[in-house]
Design a protein around this motif. Sequence first.
Motif, PDB file in Angstrom:
ATOM      1  N   GLU A   8       0.810  -1.219   0.000  1.00  0.00           N
ATOM      2  CA  GLU A   8       0.000   0.000   0.000  1.00  0.00           C
ATOM      3  C   GLU A   8       0.839   1.263   0.000  1.00  0.00           C
ATOM      4  OE1 GLU A   8      -3.348   0.118  -0.034  1.00  0.00           O
ATOM      5  OE2 GLU A   8      -3.743  -1.998   0.332  1.00  0.00           O
ATOM      6  N   VAL A  10       0.511   4.849   1.595  1.00  0.00           N
ATOM      7  CA  VAL A  10      -0.271   5.388   2.703  1.00  0.00           C
ATOM      8  C   VAL A  10       0.362   6.693   3.190  1.00  0.00           C
ATOM      9  CG1 VAL A  10       0.935   3.947   4.414  1.00  0.00           C
ATOM     10  CG2 VAL A  10      -1.344   4.791   4.932  1.00  0.00           C
ATOM     11  N   VAL A  16      -5.222   6.163   2.364  1.00  0.00           N
ATOM     12  CA  VAL A  16      -4.813   5.407   1.181  1.00  0.00           C
ATOM     13  C   VAL A  16      -5.580   5.844  -0.067  1.00  0.00           C
ATOM     14  CG1 VAL A  16      -4.021   3.374   2.441  1.00  0.00           C
ATOM     15  CG2 VAL A  16      -6.419   3.527   1.728  1.00  0.00           C
ATOM     16  N   GLY A 125      -3.808  -1.486  -3.127  1.00  0.00           N
ATOM     17  CA  GLY A 125      -5.012  -0.698  -2.866  1.00  0.00           C
ATOM     18  C   GLY A 125      -6.064  -1.545  -2.172  1.00  0.00           C
ATOM     19  N   ALA A 127      -8.737  -1.201  -0.193  1.00  0.00           N
ATOM     20  CA  ALA A 127      -8.810  -1.035   1.265  1.00  0.00           C
ATOM     21  C   ALA A 127      -9.881  -1.906   1.917  1.00  0.00           C
ATOM     22  CB  ALA A 127      -9.043   0.435   1.618  1.00  0.00           C
ATOM     23  N   LEU A 144       4.115  -1.345   3.598  1.00  0.00           N
ATOM     24  CA  LEU A 144       3.614   0.022   3.545  1.00  0.00           C
ATOM     25  C   LEU A 144       4.699   0.950   3.028  1.00  0.00           C
ATOM     26  CD1 LEU A 144       1.856   0.231   7.038  1.00  0.00           C
ATOM     27  CD2 LEU A 144       0.830  -0.369   4.827  1.00  0.00           C
ATOM     28  N   LEU A 157      -6.757   2.987   5.557  1.00  0.00           N
ATOM     29  CA  LEU A 157      -6.562   1.556   5.409  1.00  0.00           C
ATOM     30  C   LEU A 157      -7.031   0.804   6.649  1.00  0.00           C
ATOM     31  CD1 LEU A 157      -5.522  -0.802   3.740  1.00  0.00           C
ATOM     32  CD2 LEU A 157      -3.267  -0.411   4.726  1.00  0.00           C
TER      33      LEU A 157
END
Length: 188
Positions: A8, A10, A16, A125, A127, A144, A157
Amino acid sequence: MGRIVVTEFVSLDGVVEDPGGAENYRHGGWTFEIDRGQEGDRFKLDETMEADALLLGRVTYEGFAAAWPDREGEFADKFNTMPKYVVSSTLENPGWANSTVLEGDVADAVSKLRESASGDIYVHGSAQLVQALIEHDLVDEIRLMVWPVLLGSGKRLFTEGGKKPLKLVDSRVVADGVAIMTFQPASG
């Protein structure tokens, strides 16, 4: 058995939403405002090349399916040719090559996929899907890429949910302060 790896972008405050700028979020494209440098680019390429398949929620899948088929290069070639699994109760005919819709209960479908896989299945992605996977202890690793920016609002997230102890197994800072952190479930 395969592994589920969540990766992800973030913000420092956990947002996110719309890192690439295609979703009409008021801060959309926020990842382009801070340089992740060559080391950050290499990290993303390396993890893409390590992936055996993609697992995506419908919204992320549709965004990727609209963007990647027309692109060229090593990264795009890998995305376009590898198997893709999309969790959706509304998508019936995925148009992106090598795509399969997982139907029914998310936890059951992903558990079966994970059991039948022999390599890493990456989740970008997505979430809502990631939250469900974490809730059902189906995530083997969380990567991350944390951008040093506070967005103040947007989809996060990690929202409601039970406690999930993790252990940090790798970390580094690249370019303009983008932190890359890798976590795995803590045992015991």
